[in-house]
Design a protein around this motif. Structure first.
Motif, PDB file in Angstrom:
ATOM      1  N   SER A 109       0.860  -1.181   0.000  1.00 17.15           N
ATOM      2  CA  SER A 109       0.000   0.000   0.000  1.00 17.15           C
ATOM      3  C   SER A 109       0.899   1.236   0.000  1.00 17.15           C
ATOM      4  N   PRO A 110       0.355   2.406  -0.303  1.00 14.77           N
ATOM      5  CA  PRO A 110       1.191   3.618  -0.288  1.00 14.77           C
ATOM      6  C   PRO A 110       1.945   3.804   1.029  1.00 14.77           C
ATOM      7  N   GLU A 111       1.347   3.405   2.145  1.00 10.63           N
ATOM      8  CA  GLU A 111       2.009   3.552   3.445  1.00 10.63           C
ATOM      9  C   GLU A 111       3.128   2.528   3.652  1.00 10.63           C
ATOM     10  N   GLU A 112       3.134   1.452   2.887  1.00  8.59           N
ATOM     11  CA  GLU A 112       4.117   0.374   3.073  1.00  8.59           C
ATOM     12  C   GLU A 112       5.254   0.397   2.056  1.00  8.59           C
ATOM     13  N   ILE A 113       5.215   1.317   1.101  1.00  7.53           N
ATOM     14  CA  ILE A 113       6.174   1.307  -0.014  1.00  7.53           C
ATOM     15  C   ILE A 113       7.611   1.194   0.469  1.00  7.53           C
ATOM     16  N   TRP A 114       7.959   1.914   1.523  1.00  5.78           N
ATOM     17  CA  TRP A 114       9.364   1.953   1.960  1.00  5.78           C
ATOM     18  C   TRP A 114       9.641   0.970   3.097  1.00  5.78           C
ATOM     19  N   ASP A 115       8.733   0.010   3.333  1.00  5.60           N
ATOM     20  CA  ASP A 115       8.946  -1.011   4.358  1.00  5.60           C
ATOM     21  C   ASP A 115       9.865  -2.135   3.876  1.00  5.60           C
ATOM     22  N   VAL A 116      10.160  -2.184   2.585  1.00  2.00           N
ATOM     23  CA  VAL A 116      11.036  -3.231   2.050  1.00  2.00           C
ATOM     24  C   VAL A 116      12.383  -2.609   1.657  1.00  2.00           C
ATOM     25  N   ASP A 117      13.400  -3.447   1.591  1.00  2.00           N
ATOM     26  CA  ASP A 117      14.761  -3.022   1.251  1.00  2.00           C
ATOM     27  C   ASP A 117      14.935  -3.076  -0.268  1.00  2.00           C
ATOM     28  N   TRP A 118      14.541  -1.985  -0.947  1.00  2.00           N
ATOM     29  CA  TRP A 118      14.631  -1.917  -2.403  1.00  2.00           C
ATOM     30  C   TRP A 118      16.095  -1.936  -2.845  1.00  2.00           C
ATOM     31  N   LEU A 119      16.360  -2.535  -4.001  1.00  2.00           N
ATOM     32  CA  LEU A 119      17.677  -2.412  -4.621  1.00  2.00           C
ATOM     33  C   LEU A 119      17.956  -0.933  -4.856  1.00  2.00           C
ATOM     34  N   ASP A 120      19.213  -0.538  -4.718  1.00  2.00           N
ATOM     35  CA  ASP A 120      19.566   0.879  -4.817  1.00  2.00           C
ATOM     36  C   ASP A 120      19.045   1.530  -6.094  1.00  2.00           C
ATOM     37  N   GLN A 121      19.223   0.848  -7.234  1.00  2.00           N
ATOM     38  CA  GLN A 121      18.815   1.451  -8.508  1.00  2.00           C
ATOM     39  C   GLN A 121      17.298   1.521  -8.654  1.00  2.00           C
ATOM     40  N   ASP A 122      16.569   0.737  -7.882  1.00  2.00           N
ATOM     41  CA  ASP A 122      15.110   0.765  -7.979  1.00  2.00           C
ATOM     42  C   ASP A 122      14.492   1.892  -7.154  1.00  2.00           C
ATOM     43  N   VAL A 123      15.209   2.417  -6.168  1.00  2.00           N
ATOM     44  CA  VAL A 123      14.640   3.456  -5.304  1.00  2.00           C
ATOM     45  C   VAL A 123      14.179   4.670  -6.113  1.00  2.00           C
ATOM     46  N   PRO A 124      15.034   5.283  -6.956  1.00  2.00           N
ATOM     47  CA  PRO A 124      14.541   6.437  -7.718  1.00  2.00           C
ATOM     48  C   PRO A 124      13.468   6.049  -8.736  1.00  2.00           C
ATOM     49  N   ALA A 125      13.534   4.837  -9.270  1.00  2.00           N
ATOM     50  CA  ALA A 125      12.516   4.380 -10.222  1.00  2.00           C
ATOM     51  C   ALA A 125      11.162   4.227  -9.523  1.00  2.00           C
ATOM     52  N   VAL A 126      11.173   3.687  -8.311  1.00  2.00           N
ATOM     53  CA  VAL A 126       9.926   3.540  -7.548  1.00  2.00           C
ATOM     54  C   VAL A 126       9.362   4.921  -7.225  1.00  2.00           C
ATOM     55  N   ARG A 127      10.220   5.835  -6.778  1.00  2.00           N
ATOM     56  CA  ARG A 127       9.751   7.196  -6.474  1.00  2.00           C
ATOM     57  C   ARG A 127       9.048   7.812  -7.690  1.00  2.00           C
ATOM     58  N   ARG A 128       9.679   7.695  -8.847  1.00  2.00           N
ATOM     59  CA  ARG A 128       9.120   8.282 -10.062  1.00  2.00           C
ATOM     60  C   ARG A 128       7.835   7.552 -10.470  1.00  2.00           C
ATOM     61  N   ALA A 129       7.827   6.214 -10.342  1.00  2.00           N
ATOM     62  CA  ALA A 129       6.626   5.446 -10.710  1.00  2.00           C
ATOM     63  C   ALA A 129       5.432   5.839  -9.850  1.00  2.00           C
ATOM     64  N   LEU A 130       5.664   6.131  -8.573  1.00  2.00           N
ATOM     65  CA  LEU A 130       4.569   6.526  -7.684  1.00  2.00           C
ATOM     66  C   LEU A 130       3.938   7.842  -8.146  1.00  2.00           C
ATOM     67  N   GLU A 131       4.739   8.708  -8.759  1.00  2.00           N
ATOM     68  CA  GLU A 131       4.220   9.969  -9.274  1.00  2.00           C
ATOM     69  C   GLU A 131       3.331   9.742 -10.509  1.00  2.00           C
ATOM     70  N   HIS A 132       3.480   8.576 -11.139  1.00  2.00           N
ATOM     71  CA  HIS A 132       2.764   8.292 -12.391  1.00  2.00           C
ATOM     72  C   HIS A 132       1.822   7.098 -12.255  1.00  2.00           C
ATOM     73  N   ARG A 133       1.443   6.774 -11.033  1.00  2.00           N
ATOM     74  CA  ARG A 133       0.572   5.606 -10.838  1.00  2.00           C
ATOM     75  C   ARG A 133      -0.764   5.828 -11.528  1.00  2.00           C
ATOM     76  N   PRO A 134      -1.311   4.751 -12.115  1.00  2.00           N
ATOM     77  CA  PRO A 134      -2.629   4.873 -12.753  1.00  2.00           C
ATOM     78  C   PRO A 134      -3.714   5.103 -11.696  1.00  2.00           C
ATOM     79  N   PRO A 135      -4.808   5.759 -12.074  1.00  2.00           N
ATOM     80  CA  PRO A 135      -5.896   5.954 -11.104  1.00  2.00           C
ATOM     81  C   PRO A 135      -6.504   4.624 -10.710  1.00  2.00           C
ATOM     82  N   VAL A 136      -6.953   4.555  -9.457  1.00  2.00           N
ATOM     83  CA  VAL A 136      -7.615   3.344  -8.961  1.00  2.00           C
ATOM     84  C   VAL A 136      -8.991   3.277  -9.582  1.00  2.00           C
ATOM     85  N   ARG A 137      -9.309   2.082 -10.127  1.00  2.00           N
ATOM     86  CA  ARG A 137     -10.615   1.913 -10.766  1.00  2.00           C
ATOM     87  C   ARG A 137     -11.667   1.557  -9.747  1.00  2.00           C
TER      88      ARG A 137
END
Length: 135
Positions: A107-135
């Motif tokens: 969930s949005p509150e749990e995104i940073w509860d896991v140990d992301w690979l270093d290169q995925d951290v900025p990608a995840v941050r950017r992806a969250l800015e572009h998440r599709p709307p919830v249907r």
């Protein structure tokens, strides 16, 4: 223009949650979390590669929604590019079939509860800015 080999990553969303996959190999990456995906093969588009990789790695039917702006360097000669994606209606639930030993819907509150690979951290941050709307 991108130089190198494109690795596609899926910011796979479902009901506002993001799927994270825990690596089981290689040893230096095992236990850390990433966006699922893989290399683009000759003759396929990045979007086709992403759909194929999600089928192979997770056993799901998914569709790409849009490219997440940016790219992130990996080990030479690889570069990570990310797309948002959604499960197709009727798709099986994701299962760790290759390269992963656990999956978590975050969930949005749990995104940073896991140990992301270093290169995925900025990608995840950017992806969250572009998440599709919830249907």
């Amino acid at each position: 223009m991108t130089v190198g080999v494109t690795v596609v990553g899926a910011a796979l969303f479902d009901e506002g949650r993001l799927l994270a996959a825990r690596r089981s190999a290689p040893p230096e990456l095992a236990g850390r979390w990433e966006l699922p995906g893989g290399k683009v093969e000759k003759g396929e588009t990045p979007e086709q590669a992403l759909v194929r990789e999600l089928r192979e790695e997770l056993g799901v039917d998914a569709r790409t929604v849009g490219r997440v702006p940016g790219e992130w360097p990996l080990r030479e000669p690889y570069v990570l590019r990310v797309w948002t994606a959604l499960l197709e209606p009727g798709s099986p639930a994701p299962a760790p079939l290759q390269d992963h030993d656990e999956l978590r819907w975050l969930s949005p509150e749990e995104i940073w509860d896991v140990d992301w690979l270093d290169q995925d951290v900025p990608a995840v941050r950017r992806a969250l800015e572009h998440r599709p709307p919830v249907r």
